[in-house]
Design an enzyme around this catalytic site. Structure first.
Site, mmCIF file in Angstrom:
data_model
loop_
_atom_site.group_PDB
_atom_site.id
_atom_site.type_symbol
_atom_site.label_atom_id
_atom_site.label_comp_id
_atom_site.label_asym_id
_atom_site.label_seq_id
_atom_site.Cartn_x
_atom_site.Cartn_y
_atom_site.Cartn_z
ATOM 1 N N ASP A 1 0.838 -1.199 0.000
ATOM 2 C CA ASP A 1 0.000 0.000 0.000
ATOM 3 C C ASP A 1 0.872 1.248 0.000
ATOM 4 O O ASP A 1 2.065 1.195 0.339
ATOM 5 C CB ASP A 1 -0.959 0.003 1.196
ATOM 6 C CG ASP A 1 -0.241 0.068 2.542
ATOM 7 O OD1 ASP A 1 0.816 -0.572 2.682
ATOM 8 O OD2 ASP A 1 -0.745 0.746 3.461
ATOM 9 N N GLU B 1 0.230 -0.964 5.930
ATOM 10 C CA GLU B 1 1.317 -0.329 6.681
ATOM 11 C C GLU B 1 1.107 1.167 6.812
ATOM 12 O O GLU B 1 1.377 1.767 7.861
ATOM 13 C CB GLU B 1 2.654 -0.613 5.993
ATOM 14 C CG GLU B 1 3.881 -0.349 6.874
ATOM 15 C CD GLU B 1 4.370 1.095 6.849
ATOM 16 O OE1 GLU B 1 5.177 1.471 7.720
ATOM 17 O OE2 GLU B 1 3.937 1.858 5.958
#
Length: 462
Positions: free
Chosen positions: A88, A158
């Site tokens: 991400d 994250e």
């Protein structure tokens, strides 16, 4: 390892093309509008791991975005390296400050990257660095030079605090069992000054809301007679630092470790030009806690920063209004021994206590994590140092980072293994900012160095 540089040279264009395709997918975990793209990226990572030689790859569902797990077990008696990364990325805002669209990757030459750098959101943090490990795996697998077992755990949350990773790790001790964890989500001092990150700061992230009157008010009719939430919030935030830029929250520094003069002197050996630092940021002076150098302020000292503040009218033209509410997002970077949950409680109590009459204050904790220090006498660190010596021609320096990877301390607690942080980005790569980029040289140098870590770690583990 035989023919490593030759393999990279032969496949360089393909390695770059594959990364560019991955960077085109806007996997923004913080914005639900991009959910399909985040899931698409997970599928792409799964496919890439399969092609790189993993014998088993699966998409593991969580209550949020999935974790991509892969492994290649060649001999259970050999060491196992667990690679962690994330697919991400941060939101690209503000879009107008990008020189090229954030999800249309381009390679451009820069002063620090004369061989070119890939400009795109996620180029360095962390798709580019994560993908170095995939391509290193491809080399070792396709040339039959994988010296040990390898596992991959690539997550998609994250950038929003790894919300569900903790549960996944706690429920999968056997699946994730390893001898060392390898992460490339950090940087190094310079291309000619390799370094290995040995310390990370922890994090406490909160959102605050100040409410005054029950509706927006006319600033002429009510100005001066009622508390203005924006004015109040500004004063409250300003009071969080004293004249020496010391954080004023009671108990905030109680667990802060003071490094010895010898340790601080060792840190000071890292090459650093204050003038170049200011020039790169276009500032005429640095700013921070009294009694500490710039490199100490951004690594071994805790901080408190406002990441966003808003309220009232911000559109074009004028609107004379006293807003009913004002908001801010605040992050605190913490040093080892500071417990992020305790710091969050201390902040909440203090912020509520300093609110004047006439307003109500709400503090909402978001996410956080503990700081971490890697011992430089471990086998993992020694293996990384040898790998850098081989590819850079010099011994890397140990370096404390100002950034946070909250799950690193979780890994040690749950999996009982140390983490080695082999980052190949530079501070100037603008991660989390417009025009994020990652040097082509750095990307390929990472692919070259990582297999040597496997080799030396396996040899040192015997």
């Amino acid at each position: 390892m035989e023919k490593l540089t030759q393999y990279i040279s032969q496949h360089k264009d393909r390695f770059l093309d594959e990364l560019i395709e991955l960077l085109k997918i806007p996997s923004i975990s913080a914005d639900s509008a991009y959910k399909t793209d985040v899931l698409k990226t997970a599928d792409a990572v799964k496919t890439r791991l399969e092609k790189a030689g993993c014998d088993k790859v699966e998409i593991c569902q969580t209550d949020g975005y999935p974790i991509v797990y892969g492994e290649k077990i060649i001999n259970k008696k050999l060491p196992t390296i667990l690679v962690y990364g994330h697919y991400d990325v941060q939101p690209p805002d503000p879009i107008n400050l990008w020189h090229s669209p954030p999800f249309e990757p381009v390679i451009k030459n820069t002063e620090k990257h004369p061989e070119g750098a890939i400009f795109a959101r996620g180029a360095c943090d962390d798709k580019g660095q994560m993908y170095m490990h995939v391509k290193a795996m491809e080399f070792m697998s396709s040339t039959n030079q994988l010296p040990c077992n390898v596992k991959f755990m690539i997550e998609g949350e994250e950038e929003v605090g790894s919300v569900n990773l903790g549960t996944f790790v706690k429920n999968n001790h056997e699946k994730l069992k390893n001898d060392v964890i390898l992460i490339s989500d950090t940087g190094m001092i310079a291309n000619d000054v390799p370094s290995i990150t040995t310390g990370l700061r922890g994090l406490s992230y909160v959102e605050v809301e100040v409410t005054g009157p029950n509706r927006d008010l006319h600033s002429g009719l009510y100005g001066g007679a009622v508390a203005n939430p924006i004015n109040i919030l500004s004063k409250m935030i300003a009071s969080l630092h004293d004249e020496n830029n010391h954080i004023t929250i009671p108990g905030f520094y109680d667990q802060v470790e003071e490094l010895s003069e010898a340790e601080r002197a060792e840190m000071a050996k890292a090459p650093f030009s204050l003038e170049n630092y200011k020039k790169a940021l276009d500032i005429d002076a640095v700013y921070g806690e009294s009694g500490y150098s710039t490199n100490e302020r951004n690594s071994i000292r805790p901080t408190l920063d406002v990441n966003g503040i808003w309220g009232g009218y911000t559109g074009e033209g004028a609107k004379t209004v006293i807003a009913s509410k004002a908001y801010a997002k605040i992050s605190m970077r913490l040093v080892p021994n500071q417990d992020w949950e305790n710091i969050t409680k201390l902040f909440k109590t203090h912020f509520e206590n300093i609110a004047p009459k006439g307003v109500k204050v709400k503090v909402t904790p978001h996410h956080g994590g503990q700081g971490y220090v890697t011992p430089i006498d471990s086998i993992g660190y020694q293996a990384a140092s040898k790998a850098y010596q081989h590819t850079f021609g010099k011994t890397p320096l140990p370096q404390r980072s100002g950034g946070s990877i909250p799950i690193v301390s979780l890994f040690e607690k749950e999996l009982k293994s140390k983490t080695i942080l082999m980052g190949f980005g530079l501070d100037s790569d603008a991660i989390h900012s417009p025009n994020e980029h990652f040097g082509v040289w750095n990307y390929l140098k990472g692919i070259e160095t990582i297999p040597l870590f496997y080799k030396h770690f396996t040899e040192l583990s015997k």
